[in-house]
Design a protein around this motif. Structure first.
Motif, mmCIF file in Angstrom:
data_model
loop_
_atom_site.group_PDB
_atom_site.id
_atom_site.type_symbol
_atom_site.label_atom_id
_atom_site.label_comp_id
_atom_site.label_asym_id
_atom_site.label_seq_id
_atom_site.Cartn_x
_atom_site.Cartn_y
_atom_site.Cartn_z
ATOM 1 N N GLY A 132 33.606 10.636 88.326
ATOM 2 C CA GLY A 132 33.374 10.902 89.736
ATOM 3 C C GLY A 132 33.318 12.376 90.030
ATOM 4 N N GLU A 133 33.271 12.667 91.328
ATOM 5 C CA GLU A 133 33.240 14.049 91.806
ATOM 6 C C GLU A 133 34.216 14.224 92.956
ATOM 7 O OE1 GLU A 133 29.648 16.254 92.080
ATOM 8 O OE2 GLU A 133 28.520 14.702 91.040
ATOM 9 N N MET A 134 34.776 15.424 93.015
ATOM 10 C CA MET A 134 35.768 15.755 94.033
ATOM 11 C C MET A 134 35.374 17.057 94.713
ATOM 12 S SD MET A 134 39.877 16.259 93.544
ATOM 13 C CE MET A 134 39.811 17.663 92.453
ATOM 14 N N LEU A 135 35.524 17.087 96.026
ATOM 15 C CA LEU A 135 35.372 18.310 96.815
ATOM 16 C C LEU A 135 36.735 18.655 97.386
ATOM 17 C CD1 LEU A 135 32.124 17.423 98.791
ATOM 18 C CD2 LEU A 135 32.312 18.850 96.742
ATOM 19 N N SER A 136 37.098 19.943 97.360
ATOM 20 C CA SER A 136 38.414 20.342 97.850
ATOM 21 C C SER A 136 38.331 21.576 98.741
ATOM 22 C CB SER A 136 39.357 20.633 96.677
ATOM 23 O OG SER A 136 38.869 21.729 95.928
ATOM 24 N N SER A 168 48.979 23.664 101.681
ATOM 25 C CA SER A 168 48.107 23.006 102.657
ATOM 26 C C SER A 168 46.675 22.998 102.116
ATOM 27 C CB SER A 168 48.163 23.706 104.011
ATOM 28 O OG SER A 168 49.443 23.536 104.588
ATOM 29 N N ALA A 169 46.124 21.783 101.964
ATOM 30 C CA ALA A 169 44.806 21.627 101.361
ATOM 31 C C ALA A 169 44.274 20.235 101.689
ATOM 32 C CB ALA A 169 44.900 21.803 99.844
ATOM 33 N N GLY A 170 43.034 19.994 101.286
ATOM 34 C CA GLY A 170 42.450 18.675 101.464
ATOM 35 C C GLY A 170 41.437 18.400 100.377
ATOM 36 N N TYR A 171 41.197 17.098 100.119
ATOM 37 C CA TYR A 171 40.153 16.750 99.167
ATOM 38 C C TYR A 171 39.576 15.377 99.487
ATOM 39 C CZ TYR A 171 42.277 13.171 96.122
ATOM 40 O OH TYR A 171 42.793 12.009 95.612
ATOM 41 N N VAL A 172 38.357 15.175 99.056
ATOM 42 C CA VAL A 172 37.708 13.871 99.075
ATOM 43 C C VAL A 172 37.099 13.673 97.694
ATOM 44 C CG1 VAL A 172 37.240 13.796 101.565
ATOM 45 C CG2 VAL A 172 35.556 14.816 100.013
ATOM 46 N N ALA A 173 36.963 12.416 97.276
ATOM 47 C CA ALA A 173 36.363 12.138 95.974
ATOM 48 C C ALA A 173 35.778 10.737 95.965
ATOM 49 C CB ALA A 173 37.401 12.271 94.857
ATOM 50 N N LEU A 197 35.870 3.727 93.896
ATOM 51 C CA LEU A 197 37.027 4.148 94.691
ATOM 52 C C LEU A 197 36.663 5.385 95.505
ATOM 53 C CD1 LEU A 197 40.061 3.950 92.230
ATOM 54 C CD2 LEU A 197 39.756 2.607 94.314
ATOM 55 N N GLN A 198 37.057 5.382 96.766
ATOM 56 C CA GLN A 198 36.889 6.553 97.628
ATOM 57 C C GLN A 198 38.268 7.123 97.918
ATOM 58 O OE1 GLN A 198 34.150 6.170 100.873
ATOM 59 N NE2 GLN A 198 35.299 7.589 102.140
ATOM 60 N N GLY A 252 53.016 21.135 101.852
ATOM 61 C CA GLY A 252 53.607 20.469 100.703
ATOM 62 C C GLY A 252 53.796 18.972 100.838
ATOM 63 N N GLN A 253 53.548 18.412 102.017
ATOM 64 C CA GLN A 253 53.679 16.967 102.229
ATOM 65 C C GLN A 253 52.329 16.296 102.020
ATOM 66 O OE1 GLN A 253 56.717 15.449 102.857
ATOM 67 N NE2 GLN A 253 57.460 17.514 102.428
ATOM 68 N N ASN A 254 52.260 15.360 101.076
ATOM 69 C CA ASN A 254 51.002 14.698 100.730
ATOM 70 C C ASN A 254 50.765 13.433 101.540
ATOM 71 O OD1 ASN A 254 50.113 16.368 98.598
ATOM 72 N ND2 ASN A 254 51.616 15.433 97.244
ATOM 73 N N ARG A 255 49.502 13.219 101.866
ATOM 74 C CA ARG A 255 49.034 11.953 102.427
ATOM 75 C C ARG A 255 47.769 11.636 101.656
ATOM 76 N NH1 ARG A 255 46.303 11.352 107.681
ATOM 77 N NH2 ARG A 255 46.482 13.598 107.666
ATOM 78 N N LEU A 256 47.778 10.527 100.912
ATOM 79 C CA LEU A 256 46.672 10.195 100.034
ATOM 80 C C LEU A 256 46.268 8.748 100.255
ATOM 81 C CD1 LEU A 256 44.820 10.926 97.662
ATOM 82 C CD2 LEU A 256 46.702 10.333 96.131
ATOM 83 N N HIS A 257 44.963 8.523 100.405
ATOM 84 C CA HIS A 257 44.446 7.167 100.603
ATOM 85 C C HIS A 257 43.276 6.947 99.657
ATOM 86 C CE1 HIS A 257 43.704 3.462 102.813
ATOM 87 N NE2 HIS A 257 42.415 3.764 102.748
#
Length: 138
Positions: free
Chosen positions: A48-52, A60-65, A82-83, A91-96
């Motif tokens: 797959g591919e990921m953009l960050s 503090s950061a974000g990503y989609v893949a 999978l998306q 430092g607090q993660n939220r991942l879906h």
């Protein structure tokens, strides 16, 4: 329909690629390819591919893949997509992670579900909650 839950480990390789956009104002935009190998009830490989987006604020950061998974799930051969959507705030993660609707193929046609990822002592783990809808017969 009741969800099935399976757990296991996976290995991941991330490779930086040239990004179209690089970011301004202290934000670093990135692009990576990803290659995974899943072990356990999900015996598969994915690409797959990921953009960050990494901000100037540490933690503090974000990503989609998007990744396509090919292999066996509980003995059923097939593939699915999978998306990912991930946010880190101070430092607090939220991942879906969620199966893209109607992306299941082969014996995984009708698959839907969500995946949780955790990292412990450098090892990656998954917890996959899923269901496979059987198509109504004519």
């Amino acid at each position: 329909m009741e969800m099935t839950k399976v757990t296991g480990k996976f290995d991941v390789k991330l490779n930086p690629e040239n990004a179209y956009a690089t970011g301004v104002g202290g934000v670093n935009l990135g692009r990576m390819t990803l290659d995974k190998t899943f072990y356990g009830e999900l015996e598969a490989r994915s690409q797959g591919e990921m953009l960050s987006a990494m901000t100037a604020v540490k933690g503090s950061a974000g990503y989609v893949a998007i990744e396509q998974v090919v292999g066996k799930l509980c003995g059923r051969q097939g593939s699915f997509v999978l998306q990912h959507f991930g946010i880190m705030t101070d430092g607090q993660n939220r991942l879906h992670l969620e199966v893209v609707p109607h992306s299941g193929a082969g014996e995984l046609t009708g698959l839907y579900g969500t995946m949780a990822i955790s990292i412990e002592n450098g090892q990656h783990f998954y917890e996959f909650s899923f269901c496979i809808e059987q198509e109504a017969e004519a």
